[in-house]
Design an enzyme around this catalytic site. Structure first.
Site, mmCIF file in Angstrom:
data_model
loop_
_atom_site.group_PDB
_atom_site.id
_atom_site.type_symbol
_atom_site.label_atom_id
_atom_site.label_comp_id
_atom_site.label_asym_id
_atom_site.label_seq_id
_atom_site.Cartn_x
_atom_site.Cartn_y
_atom_site.Cartn_z
ATOM 1 C CB CYS A 98 -1.107 9.801 3.005
ATOM 2 S SG CYS A 98 -1.073 8.375 1.901
ATOM 3 C CE1 TYR A 204 2.240 -0.221 -1.423
ATOM 4 C CE2 TYR A 204 1.002 1.421 -2.685
ATOM 5 C CZ TYR A 204 2.270 0.939 -2.088
ATOM 6 O OH TYR A 204 3.153 1.699 -2.508
ATOM 7 N N GLY A 374 4.521 2.624 -6.560
ATOM 8 C CA GLY A 374 4.090 2.544 -7.769
ATOM 9 C C GLY A 374 2.536 2.322 -7.896
ATOM 10 C CG HIS A 399 3.299 10.862 -3.558
ATOM 11 N ND1 HIS A 399 3.153 11.588 -4.525
ATOM 12 C CD2 HIS A 399 2.169 10.625 -2.817
ATOM 13 C CE1 HIS A 399 1.723 11.396 -4.761
ATOM 14 N NE2 HIS A 399 0.935 10.773 -3.761
ATOM 15 N N GLY A 402 1.407 9.135 -9.738
ATOM 16 C CA GLY A 402 0.647 10.247 -10.087
ATOM 17 C C GLY A 402 -0.370 9.711 -10.960
#
Length: 476
Positions: A98, A204, A374, A399, A402
Site C-alpha cells: 500500500c 483514495y 492525511g 506514513h 494514524g
C-alpha cells in the site's frame, strides 16, 4: 498509553529498555500528547516485536503508531540473517505495498475551478473504487504472471504510462526477486479483475492544492510552488496482497514449533531468513509489491486520460511513488559496520536521505520525497528524507495520520452524508460509492496529522517541505 517504564531521552524520543525476553529496546518517536493517545496495545506489540530472533538495534514505532495485527501500524524493525534473523508476514501486513504516489499537473487552482465538478464526477465514474471494485482490465494467467514479475515496468510496456515514470518509483518500478509461482491461484483469482482500482478503506485519489512551502530549496528540487495543483493516489495490492498475507501468516504460525521459534504472539508468525518458507514468502510478497506498483501505474494512466480530455494543457509527470507495508533488503551501518538487513516497515515510509545511491539522480541532492497522506478532508504533506533519519530508524518515517478509533466507533459517531455535506461547505468535493465508508474515514476518526508531521520533522525522521489540502477526493 501508560508511560511507566519509558525513559524519555529527549522531548520526542521514548525508550523502553530491554527486559526479560526482549532482545532490543523499544523506541517510539512522539510528543507526550501523541504517546498518551496511543493504545496500550502499541506498547505490547512493540515489545513483542523486540523479542523476535535476530532483531537489530531496536523495535521502532513512528508518531502515527496504532495497534494492528502483529506489528503495530507505524512499526519498523530490521533483522540480520547472520544473527538468526526472521521474516515476519505480520511485520508487512495484509495490504502489501500500500502506498502513495504524487503527480504534478502544471496547473494552479484557478485552472480547474470551472471544471471542478465535472472533474470530480468524471474521476469518480472512471476510477473504480469501493469494496470489491473491478476495472476494465482482466488478466489471463500469462499476463498475471508477467505483471507480478514486472510491476510498473510491465504496466508501462503495456501502454499504461511513460518510461520516465519508472525512475520516480522505488526500485525503479520493479521489485527484483518476485516469484509469481509462490502466489496462490486464489490470490491471483482475487486480483484478476482488480487492476486499476482503488479499493476501499483509507484508499483514495485526491486532487490537492499546495498551500504552504516550508523549504523553498527542496520544494524547487521537487518542482513544487505555492498554489500548485497536484494529484495523490493511495492504494495497494488489493485482494492479492491480502490473500498472500492470510496464507503465509497461517503457514508460518503452524511451522513455528518445527523451526524452533517461540512466538511471543501468534500474530507475529515468522520464519528464519533463508528457510524455505521465508524464501517462498519473500517471492510472493515481492510479487505483491509489483502488483501494487502496477496498480498505481494503471491508475495514473487513467487519470492522465481524464485530465487530457477536460484540461488539455495539463501535464502529469510523476513526482514520486512510495510504498508502505514492505520488507526490503537494505544496507545500513550498525556500530560502524555496514550490514545487509531485512527491514520491515508496516504503515511506515522509506525515507532515504540526500546522497543515497538508491535515489534517482534528480532527487539525490534533496533526499527522497516522503509522501504523507492525511485523513479525508485534512491536510497531506510532502517531506524529504534526511541524513539524520538514516541513523534513527533505518531511514524510515511515518506514513499518515494514524487512526484514533476503530471504523465501527466512527460509524457510531458520524453519518457519511453529513461528512460529505460538511466538506462541501469547505469547497472539498467528496465522491464515494459508500456513505458508510465515508463515515468510517471521517476526519475525526484519525489523529491530528499536523501533530504527527511536527514530530517527524523535529525528531529528524524527515523534513517538512510542503503542505497540501484536498480539492476533490475520490474515496473507496
Amino acid at each position: 498509553m501508560e508511560l511507566n517504564g519509558f525513559e524519555r531521552l529527549s522531548e520526542l524520543e521514548w525508550h523502553l529498555p530491554a527486559t526479560d525476553a526482549m532482545r532490543v529496546p523499544v523506541i517510539i518517536y512522539a510528543d507526550e500528547a501523541l504517546m498518551r493517545d496511543m493504545n496500550d496495545k502499541v506498547r505490547e506489540q512493540a515489545v513483542n516485536v523486540a523479542k523476535l530472533p535476530g532483531i537489530v538495534q531496536a523495535s521502532y514505532a513512528m508518531p502515527d503508531a496504532h495497534w494492528d495485527y502483529g506489528f503495530p501500524i507505524g512499526g519498523v524493525a530490521a533483522f540480520d540473517p547472520e544473527e538468526g534473523g526472521v521474516i515476519s508476514a505480520g511485520g508487512v501486513g495484509f495490504d502489501i505495498s500500500c502506498g502513495v504516489r504524487c503527480l504534478h499537473t502544471g496547473l494552479k487552482t484557478q485552472d480547474i475551478s470551472r471544471v471542478k465538478e465535472q472533474l470530480a464526477d468524471t474521476l469518480f465514474q472512471r476510477i473504480p473504487a469501493g469494496v470489491g471494485s473491478t476495472g476494465a482490465i482482466c488478466l489471463d494467467s500469462r499476463e498475471m504472471d508477467e505483471m507480478l514479475a514486472g510491476g510498473a515496468s510491465w504496466a508501462v510496456q503495456n501502454g499504461f504510462g511513460e518510461t520516465a515514470d519508472l525512475e520516480r518509483i522505488e526500485e525503479g518500478g520493479k521489485m527484483t526477486g518476485a516469484d509469481p509461482a509462490q502466489v496462490s491461484q486464489q490470490a491471483k483469482k482475487r486480483q484478476r479483475d482488480e487492476m486499476g482500482t482503488l479499493g476501499s478503506g483509507n484508499h483514495y485519489l485526491e486532487v490537492q492544492r499546495v498551500v504552504e512551502i516550508y523549504d523553498q530549496r527542496i520544494a524547487m528540487g521537487y518542482g513544487l510552488t505555492q498554489d500548485d495543483v497536484v494529484i495523490s493516489i493511495h492504494c495497494g495490492s488489493r485482494g492479492l496482497g491480502h490473500q498472500i498475507g492470510t496464507e503465509f501468516l497461517r503457514e508460518m504460525a503452524i511451522a513455528a514449533a518445527s523451526l524452533n521459534i517461540l512466538l511471543p504472539d501468534r500474530e507475529l508468525a515468522c520464519a528464519p531468513i533463508g528457510s524455505p518458507i521465508a524464501r517462498r514468502y519473500l517471492g510472493a510478497m515481492r510479487a505483491a509489491i509489483n502488483c501494487a506498483l502496477a496498480n498505481r501505474q494503471i491508475l495514473t494512466h487513467l487519470v492522465r486520460q481524464i485530465f487530457s480530455q477536460l484540461i488539455p494543457q495539463a501535464r502529469l509527470p510523476l513526482l514520486y511513488d512510495v510504498s508502505h507495508n514492505t520488507c526490503k533488503v537494505e544496507q545500513h551501518e550498525i556500530n560502524g559496520r555496514k550490514r545487509k538487513l531485512h527491514v520491515h516497515r508496516k504503515g511506515a515510509t522509506r525515507a532515504f536521505g540526500p546522497g543515497h545511491p538508491d535515489l534517482p539522480p534528480a532527487l539525490r541532492a534533496t533526499g527522497q520525497p516522503v509522501l504523507i497522506g492525511g485523513s479525508m478532508g485534512t491536510a497531506s504533506y510532502i517531506l524529504a528524507g534526511t541524513e539524520r533519519g538514516m541513523q534513527l530508524a533505518f531511514g524510515s518515517a511515518c506514513h499518515g495520520a494514524g487512526r484514533a478509533m476503530s471504523r465501527h466507533q466512527a460509524t457510531r459517531l458520524w453519518h457519511g452524508r453529513d461528512i460529505i455535506n460538511q466538506l462541501a461547505r469547505r469547497d472539498i468535493l467528496i465522491r464515494s460509492p459508500s456513505c458508510r465508508g465515508v463515515a468510517e474515514e471521517a476526519p475525526g476518526a484519525y489523529k491530528d496529522v499536523s501533530a504527527v508531521i511536527e514530530v517527524a520533522d523535529r525528531a529528524g525522521l524527515a523534513h517538512k517541505v510542503a503542505k497540501l489540502v484536498p480539492l476533490i477526493c475520490i474515496k473507496g
